[in-house]
Design an enzyme around this catalytic site. Sequence first.
Site, PDB file in Angstrom:
ATOM      1  CB  SER A 126      -0.921   0.016   1.302  1.00  0.00           C
ATOM      2  OG  SER A 126      -2.065   0.914   1.120  1.00  0.00           O
ATOM      3  CE  LYS A 129      -4.843  -2.587   1.332  1.00  0.00           C
ATOM      4  NZ  LYS A 129      -5.142  -1.342   1.174  1.00  0.00           N
ATOM      5  CG  ASP A 154       6.625   5.265 -11.582  1.00  0.00           C
ATOM      6  OD1 ASP A 154       7.274   4.076 -12.002  1.00  0.00           O
ATOM      7  OD2 ASP A 154       5.718   5.431 -11.431  1.00  0.00           O
TER       8      ASP A 154
END
Length: 549
Positions: free
Chosen positions: A291, A316, A302
């Site tokens: 999460s 998740k 990224d």
Amino acid sequence: MKKTYRFLVIGLITSTLALVGFKYEDRYFEIAKNLDIFATLFKELNALYVDEINPNKAMRTSITSMLKELDPYTNFYPEDDIEDYRTMATGKYNGIGATVSNVYGDHTVVMIYEGSPADKGGIKIGDVFTEINGVSLAGRDSEQLGRLLKGQTDTEVDLTIKRYGQKKPLELSVKRAVVKTPNVPHYGLINDEVGYIQLNDFSATAASEIKTAFEEMKGQGMKSLVLDLRGNPGGLLNMAIDICNFFIPKGELVVETKGKVGQWNKKYAARFNPIDLEMPIAVLINSGSASASEIVSGTLQDYDRGVVIGQKSFGKGLVQTTRPLSFNTQLKVTTAKYYIPSGRCIQAIDYSHRNADGSVGKVPDSLKSTFYTKNGRPVYDGGGVDPDIDLEPKELSELTAQLISKGVIFDFATQYYFKNELNIPGDNFTPSDDLYTAFKEYVKTSGFAYVNEAEEALAELESLASEDKGYAGFKSSLSPLRTMLNKKKDMDMMTYQDEIKDELALEILSRYHYDNAMKFVSFEKDHEVQEALKLFKDMPRYKSILAGK
């Protein structure tokens, strides 16, 4: 012709709207119909069933069964569990600050928070609670015990405790208080230039704890950072956003949520000026990183802001929102999915089937989509964050795992503490050979039964062979094999000595330093940390990884 066409279009639109309206009406009718059936069914059960039915238990069971059909994270919190929900959200609760687990039928203290009422009141790890406020705990589960321990701030709780080395039970009175569980149990410099932060949770103070640790170490000369998210199950979304904000420019997208209801479709960007945009970062993850941990590790990946090391994360990527219900109950419902800056969703494709350790496992390439980082590196969706440097997870031997699961190491550490209470272990503590010899003797007298896979296979072979008519003829030939396996078992205590010593060190240190024990353990045997240190010594490789070369 045009007039006819216009009437056809109008007719088609009208028919479509009528169909949509019918579908919505039909859906609400089905809901009303099934609610009526359920109410009628329960009324008849309550009136006619041979035994008394507990309405609270029956309703909770039916709600739990209904939600189980959806996803693992949509949950109902009845009124008596609201305090547990608040603890998860805020990292605070009213209690004594001790974690108690059911160990072979005993309610045993397995962790204490430093500075908590339990700590100040003299409770020790290894203590067994037998009564709370005069109420016997025999036969009571952990949920019932938790309700007895928690209460209003400044109220007292009377505890009856069984402690190692004490012939009679101890009577202690502890005053409840607001207990804050730390998000960062440990941080510090590994060497002169590399800092380390262990983040265990994302409750309301996670970002401020990270910032404090980072700025303190930077002032001490930190040039590179290891951010440890291993085993971190996640928490508050805004904490993940703020932590990402520390290392990426203001205004950059951190995460986007998309759901069925338009109001849950939101983009979250970095709101403040960062505290550092240049320092090399290694982010450690494993199958227990979930999460919010995946938002931080995935977002830094990224933007090519740090190198991710370890194993694939949990996967998740679902957003939960809490909704108040009647009678002070709550519904935590999945309303959307997370999408990190590259556009990928970190949610596992199938969250109902996982490996034994909770990990996603290998996702077929045909089910994955390709996305790209800021520097053009390919990254993939389909289940969690893939590390830039993929390392095999540390797996304990079967012997060590059983020594832990059966409480042998835990009990030995408890005895060691009470025999050496004033002899506090220092930095880089490692059990001596003499201490390990004492541990081996303790194992022999503890009743520990160690059965390895080879013995299980031999027992299965004997069971199958016993059904054969000629079993008596070759039964004796299996005896030498069993003798060899027993000798191997005796040798295992030496073969796996190093890893058993490591586990002993952590357990013993926790008696003195609680969840700060990690700061007194050497990182020499931590595979992921060592990989990060090696990477920081080779900056061309670090930059090459982020450049996708």
